[in-house]
Design a protein around this motif. Structure first.
Motif, short mmCIF file in Angstrom:
data_model
loop_
_atom_site.label_atom_id
_atom_site.label_comp_id
_atom_site.label_asym_id
_atom_site.label_seq_id
_atom_site.Cartn_x
_atom_site.Cartn_y
_atom_site.Cartn_z
N ASP A 1 39.28 22.72 34.76
CA ASP A 1 40.52 22.76 35.56
C ASP A 1 40.84 24.21 35.93
O ASP A 1 41.67 24.88 35.31
N LYS A 2 40.16 24.68 36.96
CA LYS A 2 40.31 26.09 37.36
C LYS A 2 41.71 26.37 37.89
O LYS A 2 42.27 27.43 37.63
N ASN A 3 42.27 25.45 38.61
CA ASN A 3 43.57 25.67 39.23
C ASN A 3 44.65 25.86 38.17
O ASN A 3 45.47 26.78 38.25
N GLU A 4 44.66 25.00 37.15
CA GLU A 4 45.66 25.10 36.09
C GLU A 4 45.52 26.42 35.34
O GLU A 4 46.52 27.08 35.02
N PHE A 5 44.27 26.84 35.11
CA PHE A 5 44.05 28.11 34.42
C PHE A 5 44.62 29.27 35.22
O PHE A 5 45.27 30.16 34.67
N SER B 1 48.15 33.72 36.15
CA SER B 1 49.02 34.46 37.06
C SER B 1 50.39 34.67 36.44
O SER B 1 50.97 35.77 36.53
N ARG B 2 50.92 33.63 35.80
CA ARG B 2 52.23 33.75 35.15
C ARG B 2 52.19 34.80 34.04
O ARG B 2 53.08 35.65 33.93
N ASP B 3 51.12 34.75 33.24
CA ASP B 3 50.97 35.70 32.13
C ASP B 3 50.82 37.15 32.62
O ASP B 3 51.48 38.06 32.12
N MET B 4 49.94 37.36 33.58
CA MET B 4 49.65 38.72 34.02
C MET B 4 50.85 39.34 34.72
O MET B 4 51.13 40.53 34.55
N MET B 5 51.58 38.57 35.50
CA MET B 5 52.78 39.11 36.14
C MET B 5 53.86 39.43 35.10
O MET B 5 54.58 40.42 35.22
N ALA C 1 44.18 35.36 45.49
CA ALA C 1 42.85 35.18 46.07
C ALA C 1 41.90 34.53 45.09
O ALA C 1 41.06 33.71 45.46
N GLY C 2 42.03 34.90 43.81
CA GLY C 2 41.19 34.27 42.79
C GLY C 2 41.50 32.79 42.66
O GLY C 2 40.59 31.96 42.48
N SER C 3 42.77 32.45 42.76
CA SER C 3 43.18 31.05 42.72
C SER C 3 42.65 30.29 43.93
O SER C 3 42.20 29.14 43.84
N TRP C 4 42.68 30.93 45.09
CA TRP C 4 42.14 30.35 46.32
C TRP C 4 40.65 30.05 46.15
O TRP C 4 40.18 28.95 46.47
N GLU C 5 39.91 31.00 45.62
CA GLU C 5 38.48 30.79 45.40
C GLU C 5 38.24 29.66 44.40
O GLU C 5 37.36 28.81 44.60
N GLU D 1 40.37 40.93 48.71
CA GLU D 1 41.38 40.82 47.65
C GLU D 1 40.72 40.43 46.32
O GLU D 1 40.92 41.10 45.31
N PHE D 2 39.91 39.34 46.31
CA PHE D 2 39.35 38.92 45.03
C PHE D 2 38.12 39.73 44.62
O PHE D 2 37.64 39.60 43.50
#
Length: 312
Positions: A88-92, A97-101, A148-152, A173-174
């Motif tokens: 589940d790449k999208n959930e990760f 993203s939430r963590d890093m921000m 961009a990583g999420s998009w990929e 970007e990625f």
């Protein structure tokens, strides 16, 4: 095919003399942080020579600064590999993203991923060398990197092949090139405001294209085997319905068109009044090191694109 990936530049790549000592320190740190688990992962990491990547991009960095930058690249490369493996790449990416921000903004609250805690430590050290304007811009760049990583990741999960223009917009970007660029001022002790002037932003945009196009040429064979569509050569082959050799030739020519543009822009900067100061000269040298260093690392140092290891 070999001819098309034999990329050369008019400016050489150099290796930071602290590379061996920094590599040992980064590996010990990554083991303590549980980023590298067990002898096999350490051996694979050593084969990839991620510290050599940092050492080629910033050959004149102090040992302290090179160590922090090498830790950051260690995290980004391992993140890239890890996201290739999970289901589940999208959930990760949402959690990441939430963590890093949260880490970048210094917000209170528990970070969910051990990766994020290691990132927070590195971010705080690098930020200590900078000012508010740099930190604000770096936050924006990391947000775009994560988007961009999420998009990929979504593309891979859905087996979606992006359009060429869409890919090129996201690729810079990625690829992490913009993160490498924003590290230039603190590593080289160059005023951050200088790099934000329009002419310097424009040449960074060209340098970013050179770097990701070169990387796509270097990683083409590997990504073809892995059936990963996120490669300019593969996308041109698919969308234009041309043989791989023709797509390779087109991308190779595009790469050198951007290199020629980079040299023209360099000359313009050097010839203008602002180009006579030392900071401008150092910034252009730093960009050269990023361009030649990233390609030389792919050709001479790492096994990342010559083996079954993950990565792009």
């Amino acid at each position: 095919m070999k001819k098309k990936t034999n990329l050369v530049y008019a400016f050489p790549s150099y290796l930071n003399p602290y590379v061996e000592a920094v590599d040992a320190e980064v590996i010990q740190w990554a083991q303590r942080k549980k980023i590298l688990k067990g002898p096999f992962e350490v051996t694979q990491y050593r084969k990839m020579k991620i510290t050599w990547f940092a050492a080629r991009l910033y050959p004149e960095a102090s040992q302290r600064k090179l160590t922090a930058v090498a830790k950051l690249f260690c995290l980004l490369f391992i993140l890239d590999d890890y996201t290739d493996m999970i289901v589940d790449k999208n959930e990760f990416w949402i959690i990441l993203s939430r963590d890093m921000m949260k880490a970048i903004k210094g917000e209170e609250g528990k970070l969910e991923l051990f990766f994020s805690r290691a990132f927070q430590e590195v971010w705080e050290e690098i930020s200590s060398w900078t000012g508010h304007l740099w930190q604000k811009e770096a936050q924006t760049l990391f947000e775009r990197f994560l988007q961009a990583g999420s998009w990929e990741a979504r593309n891979r999960q859905k087996n979606r092949i992006p359009a060429i223009g869409e890919y090129m917009r996201q690729r810079v970007e990625f690829s992490g090139a913009k993160i490498a660029f924003i590290l230039i001022p603190p590593v080289w002790d160059i005023p951050f405001e200088l790099t934000q002037k329009s002419k310097y932003e424009a040449i960074q945009e060209v340098a970013g294209k050179i770097i990701y196009i070169a990387n796509d040429l270097m990683s083409y064979e590997k990504e073809k085997l892995e059936k990963d569509c996120h490669n300019l050569v593969l996308l041109i082959t698919h969308h234009h319905q041309v043989p791989p050799e023709a797509a390779l030739k087109k991308v190779f020519e595009l790469h050198y068109e951007e290199v020629a543009r980079f040299h023209r822009m360099e000359e313009e900067i050097r010839n203008c009044a602002e180009g006579s100061d030392g900071f401008s000269h150092e910034f252009l040298m730093a960009l050269r090191f990023l361009i030649s260093g990233s390609t030389e690392w792919s050709k001479a140092d790492t096994q990342r694109y010559r083996s079954a290891q993950n990565g792009n």
